[in-house]
Design a protein around this motif. Structure first.
Motif, PDB file in Angstrom:
ATOM      1  N   UNK A  70       0.845  -1.197   0.000  1.00 55.73           N
ATOM      2  CA  UNK A  70       0.000   0.000   0.000  1.00 55.73           C
ATOM      3  C   UNK A  70       0.880   1.246   0.000  1.00 55.73           C
ATOM      4  N   UNK A  71       1.899   1.247   0.847  1.00 58.23           N
ATOM      5  CA  UNK A  71       2.831   2.382   0.896  1.00 58.23           C
ATOM      6  C   UNK A  71       3.558   2.539  -0.443  1.00 58.23           C
ATOM      7  N   UNK A  72       4.064   1.430  -0.986  1.00 55.38           N
ATOM      8  CA  UNK A  72       4.800   1.478  -2.251  1.00 55.38           C
ATOM      9  C   UNK A  72       3.918   1.954  -3.401  1.00 55.38           C
ATOM     10  N   UNK A  73       2.670   1.534  -3.383  1.00 52.46           N
ATOM     11  CA  UNK A  73       1.724   1.989  -4.417  1.00 52.46           C
ATOM     12  C   UNK A  73       1.578   3.507  -4.367  1.00 52.46           C
ATOM     13  N   UNK A  74       1.398   4.050  -3.166  1.00 50.67           N
ATOM     14  CA  UNK A  74       1.278   5.501  -3.018  1.00 50.67           C
ATOM     15  C   UNK A  74       2.580   6.199  -3.405  1.00 50.67           C
ATOM     16  N   UNK A  75       3.695   5.625  -2.994  1.00 46.44           N
ATOM     17  CA  UNK A  75       4.996   6.222  -3.318  1.00 46.44           C
ATOM     18  C   UNK A  75       5.241   6.261  -4.826  1.00 46.44           C
ATOM     19  N   UNK A  76       4.593   5.383  -5.565  1.00 45.88           N
ATOM     20  CA  UNK A  76       4.716   5.386  -7.019  1.00 45.88           C
ATOM     21  C   UNK A  76       3.932   6.493  -7.700  1.00 45.88           C
ATOM     22  N   UNK A  77       3.028   7.141  -6.961  1.00 45.59           N
ATOM     23  CA  UNK A  77       2.179   8.185  -7.545  1.00 45.59           C
ATOM     24  C   UNK A  77       2.442   9.579  -6.975  1.00 45.59           C
ATOM     25  N   UNK A  78       3.226   9.652  -5.912  1.00 45.77           N
ATOM     26  CA  UNK A  78       3.477  10.925  -5.248  1.00 45.77           C
ATOM     27  C   UNK A  78       4.976  11.122  -5.063  1.00 45.77           C
ATOM     28  N   UNK A  79       5.419  12.372  -5.162  1.00 47.31           N
ATOM     29  CA  UNK A  79       6.813  12.667  -4.832  1.00 47.31           C
ATOM     30  C   UNK A  79       7.007  12.433  -3.343  1.00 47.31           C
ATOM     31  N   UNK A  80       8.235  12.420  -2.894  1.00 47.24           N
ATOM     32  CA  UNK A  80       8.508  12.235  -1.472  1.00 47.24           C
ATOM     33  C   UNK A  80       7.828  13.311  -0.626  1.00 47.24           C
ATOM     34  N   UNK A  81       7.919  14.560  -1.090  1.00 46.23           N
ATOM     35  CA  UNK A  81       7.294  15.663  -0.354  1.00 46.23           C
ATOM     36  C   UNK A  81       5.775  15.525  -0.353  1.00 46.23           C
ATOM     37  N   UNK A  82       5.192  15.177  -1.493  1.00 48.07           N
ATOM     38  CA  UNK A  82       3.735  15.001  -1.557  1.00 48.07           C
ATOM     39  C   UNK A  82       3.285  13.858  -0.650  1.00 48.07           C
TER      40      UNK A  82
END
Length: 147
Positions: free
Chosen positions: A105-117
């Motif tokens: 779940x975290x990796x999925x989100x990290x694939x769509x958002x920059x680190x700051x986002x």
């Protein structure tokens, strides 16, 4: 002080400041509202649902997307992959009964958002959960929000 009031106005101002910073850093007001609505649905916070449903509509969100948000996983064409990743993360952070947020779940989100986002998204999820808990525990009824 009645149950429907916050414990201290300083708490409200601090929470509001965190909410504002998280939303600004995310940069997508509609996505921010979807996240806050979804967490508020899970937490059964009528006050926050009322507030964020109104805000989402004011930001241009469609009735279909607002009404079907509780079933977002079943409505593949209604939400973007980015929104779906944010909603999955919202649910995982809101319901921590299984332990940690699953890596996928975290990796999925990290694939769509920059680190700051992503940092701002997690802050937004955290702060809406805090608001939900404050409002539910104090039994603050819907309809009292004034922008």
């Amino acid at each position: 002080m009645t149950r429907t009031q916050l414990l201290d106005p300083k708490v409200g101002r601090a929470m509001s400041a965190l909410s504002t910073a998280a939303k600004q850093g995310l940069g997508d007001p509609v996505l921010a509202e979807l996240v806050m609505i979804r967490a508020s649905q899970i937490n059964h916070c009528a006050f926050c649902l009322d507030m964020h449903l109104r805000a989402a509509r004011k930001a241009g969100e469609s009735e279909d997307r607002v009404q079907l948000l509780d079933a977002w996983e079943e409505t593949e064409d209604l939400y973007s992959e980015r929104e779906r990743a944010a909603l999955a993360l919202t649910e995982a952070v809101t319901v921590l009964t299984e332990g940690f947020v699953p890596d996928e779940v975290y990796d999925r989100a990290a694939g769509h958002f920059t680190e700051a986002e992503l940092a701002h998204l997690i802050a937004l999820i955290t702060v809406i959960n805090g608001w939900n808990r404050l409002m539910v525990s104090r039994r603050v009824p819907p309809g009292g929000y004034l922008p």
